[in-house]
Design a protein around this motif. Structure first.
Motif, PDB file in Angstrom:
ATOM      1  N   UNK A  57       0.823  -1.204   0.000  1.00  0.00           N
ATOM      2  CA  UNK A  57       0.000   0.000   0.000  1.00  0.00           C
ATOM      3  C   UNK A  57       0.855   1.250   0.000  1.00  0.00           C
ATOM      4  N   UNK A  58       1.887   1.279   0.809  1.00  0.00           N
ATOM      5  CA  UNK A  58       2.746   2.465   0.882  1.00  0.00           C
ATOM      6  C   UNK A  58       3.468   2.722  -0.436  1.00  0.00           C
ATOM      7  N   UNK A  59       3.722   1.665  -1.210  1.00  0.00           N
ATOM      8  CA  UNK A  59       4.438   1.803  -2.474  1.00  0.00           C
ATOM      9  C   UNK A  59       3.494   1.740  -3.682  1.00  0.00           C
ATOM     10  N   UNK A  60       2.194   1.822  -3.426  1.00  0.00           N
ATOM     11  CA  UNK A  60       1.165   1.771  -4.478  1.00  0.00           C
ATOM     12  C   UNK A  60       1.269   0.522  -5.347  1.00  0.00           C
ATOM     13  N   UNK A  61       1.588  -0.601  -4.745  1.00  0.00           N
ATOM     14  CA  UNK A  61       1.660  -1.882  -5.456  1.00  0.00           C
ATOM     15  C   UNK A  61       0.542  -2.815  -5.026  1.00  0.00           C
ATOM     16  N   UNK A  62      -0.438  -2.260  -4.316  1.00  0.00           N
ATOM     17  CA  UNK A  62      -1.506  -3.085  -3.776  1.00  0.00           C
ATOM     18  C   UNK A  62      -2.415  -3.625  -4.875  1.00  0.00           C
ATOM     19  N   UNK A  63      -2.995  -4.775  -4.585  1.00  0.00           N
ATOM     20  CA  UNK A  63      -3.950  -5.430  -5.479  1.00  0.00           C
ATOM     21  C   UNK A  63      -5.364  -5.146  -4.975  1.00  0.00           C
ATOM     22  N   UNK A  64      -5.556  -5.258  -3.659  1.00  0.00           N
ATOM     23  CA  UNK A  64      -6.859  -5.043  -3.031  1.00  0.00           C
ATOM     24  C   UNK A  64      -7.116  -3.556  -2.803  1.00  0.00           C
ATOM     25  N   UNK A  65      -8.371  -3.231  -2.521  1.00  0.00           N
ATOM     26  CA  UNK A  65      -8.749  -1.845  -2.256  1.00  0.00           C
ATOM     27  C   UNK A  65      -8.432  -1.422  -0.832  1.00  0.00           C
ATOM     28  N   UNK A  66      -8.319  -2.401   0.081  1.00  0.00           N
ATOM     29  CA  UNK A  66      -8.032  -2.094   1.486  1.00  0.00           C
ATOM     30  C   UNK A  66      -6.828  -2.910   1.954  1.00  0.00           C
ATOM     31  N   UNK A  67      -6.182  -2.450   3.012  1.00  0.00           N
ATOM     32  CA  UNK A  67      -5.066  -3.211   3.574  1.00  0.00           C
ATOM     33  C   UNK A  67      -5.580  -4.545   4.121  1.00  0.00           C
ATOM     34  N   UNK A  68      -6.768  -4.522   4.718  1.00  0.00           N
ATOM     35  CA  UNK A  68      -7.353  -5.774   5.223  1.00  0.00           C
ATOM     36  C   UNK A  68      -7.452  -6.810   4.095  1.00  0.00           C
ATOM     37  N   UNK A  69      -7.944  -6.380   2.948  1.00  0.00           N
ATOM     38  CA  UNK A  69      -8.050  -7.288   1.804  1.00  0.00           C
ATOM     39  C   UNK A  69      -6.686  -7.710   1.292  1.00  0.00           C
ATOM     40  N   UNK A  70      -5.755  -6.778   1.297  1.00  0.00           N
ATOM     41  CA  UNK A  70      -4.393  -7.076   0.826  1.00  0.00           C
ATOM     42  C   UNK A  70      -3.738  -8.148   1.706  1.00  0.00           C
ATOM     43  N   UNK A  74      -2.314 -11.661   0.279  1.00  0.00           N
ATOM     44  CA  UNK A  74      -0.905 -12.024   0.471  1.00  0.00           C
ATOM     45  C   UNK A  74      -0.773 -13.335   1.235  1.00  0.00           C
ATOM     46  N   UNK A  75      -1.567 -13.496   2.291  1.00  0.00           N
ATOM     47  CA  UNK A  75      -1.486 -14.725   3.078  1.00  0.00           C
ATOM     48  C   UNK A  75      -1.912 -15.932   2.256  1.00  0.00           C
ATOM     49  N   UNK A  76      -2.953 -15.763   1.474  1.00  0.00           N
ATOM     50  CA  UNK A  76      -3.464 -16.877   0.664  1.00  0.00           C
ATOM     51  C   UNK A  76      -2.633 -17.128  -0.590  1.00  0.00           C
ATOM     52  N   UNK A  77      -1.868 -16.121  -1.027  1.00  0.00           N
ATOM     53  CA  UNK A  77      -1.132 -16.255  -2.282  1.00  0.00           C
ATOM     54  C   UNK A  77      -2.085 -16.252  -3.467  1.00  0.00           C
ATOM     55  N   UNK A  78      -3.142 -15.463  -3.359  1.00  0.00           N
ATOM     56  CA  UNK A  78      -4.193 -15.401  -4.378  1.00  0.00           C
ATOM     57  C   UNK A  78      -4.300 -14.000  -4.955  1.00  0.00           C
ATOM     58  N   UNK A  79      -4.978 -13.880  -6.098  1.00  0.00           N
ATOM     59  CA  UNK A  79      -5.270 -12.577  -6.702  1.00  0.00           C
ATOM     60  C   UNK A  79      -6.738 -12.193  -6.519  1.00  0.00           C
ATOM     61  N   UNK A  80      -7.590 -13.179  -6.260  1.00  0.00           N
ATOM     62  CA  UNK A  80      -9.020 -12.938  -6.113  1.00  0.00           C
ATOM     63  C   UNK A  80      -9.411 -12.966  -4.642  1.00  0.00           C
ATOM     64  N   UNK A  81     -10.093 -11.915  -4.196  1.00  0.00           N
ATOM     65  CA  UNK A  81     -10.446 -11.806  -2.785  1.00  0.00           C
ATOM     66  C   UNK A  81     -11.368 -12.939  -2.342  1.00  0.00           C
ATOM     67  N   UNK A  82     -12.299 -13.360  -3.198  1.00  0.00           N
ATOM     68  CA  UNK A  82     -13.204 -14.446  -2.806  1.00  0.00           C
ATOM     69  C   UNK A  82     -12.443 -15.746  -2.561  1.00  0.00           C
ATOM     70  N   UNK A  83     -11.406 -15.994  -3.347  1.00  0.00           N
ATOM     71  CA  UNK A  83     -10.585 -17.188  -3.140  1.00  0.00           C
ATOM     72  C   UNK A  83      -9.758 -17.067  -1.859  1.00  0.00           C
TER      73      UNK A  83
END
Length: 144
Positions: A57-70, A74-83
């Protein structure tokens, strides 16, 4: 409860047991934006995922809209939040709750546990090989 000083600030983490009769949605609703509840094998996985999510998030490399989602991604190693939610989202059993971006994150976490009437449980540690695999999975999200 474990307080960790990192390059992105202090993180406080603990393990909680979510009973089958508890409403997970209610618990998550009371968790502020600088808090996440996750199902993980060990505390090291959650700490690492939290650190790299905050850095993203600090480097604008986030995938999710929120840090919680990010953190979930990251923990799941996924690109889709539902997964990611299906894989590492809060569920009955042992979970980790982490608070970050606070002046005194452990004080805030203790207040939350009290408010939610949750009890701390044992923090599980990964052996070094398990931790290394988890770190690789979290980091690979960057290049997927």
């Amino acid at each position: 409860m474990l307080k960790v000083k990192t390059t992105v600030g202090e993180i406080c983490i603990t393990s909680i047991e979510i009973e089958k009769n508890m409403n997970i949605e209610d618990i998550l609703t009371l968790c502020p934006e600088n808090c996440q509840i996750l199902s993980a094998r060990c505390v090291e996985e959650v700490i690492f995922a939290t650190i790299i999510a905050i850095k993203a998030f600090k480097q604008s490399r986030n995938i999710a809209k929120t840090i919680r989602g990010e953190i979930l991604l990251r923990l799941a190693g996924e690109k889709q939040i539902k997964d990611a939610i299906k894989s590492v989202g809060a569920k009955p059993g042992n979970n980790y709750i982490v608070i970050f971006d606070e002046l005194d994150p452990c004080k805030k976490l203790a207040e939350m546990l009290s408010k939610l009437n949750l009890k701390e449980s044992k923090l599980f540690r990964c052996n070094p090989e398990e931790a290394k695999k988890s770190f690789e999975k979290a980091a690979i999200t960057e290049i997927l």
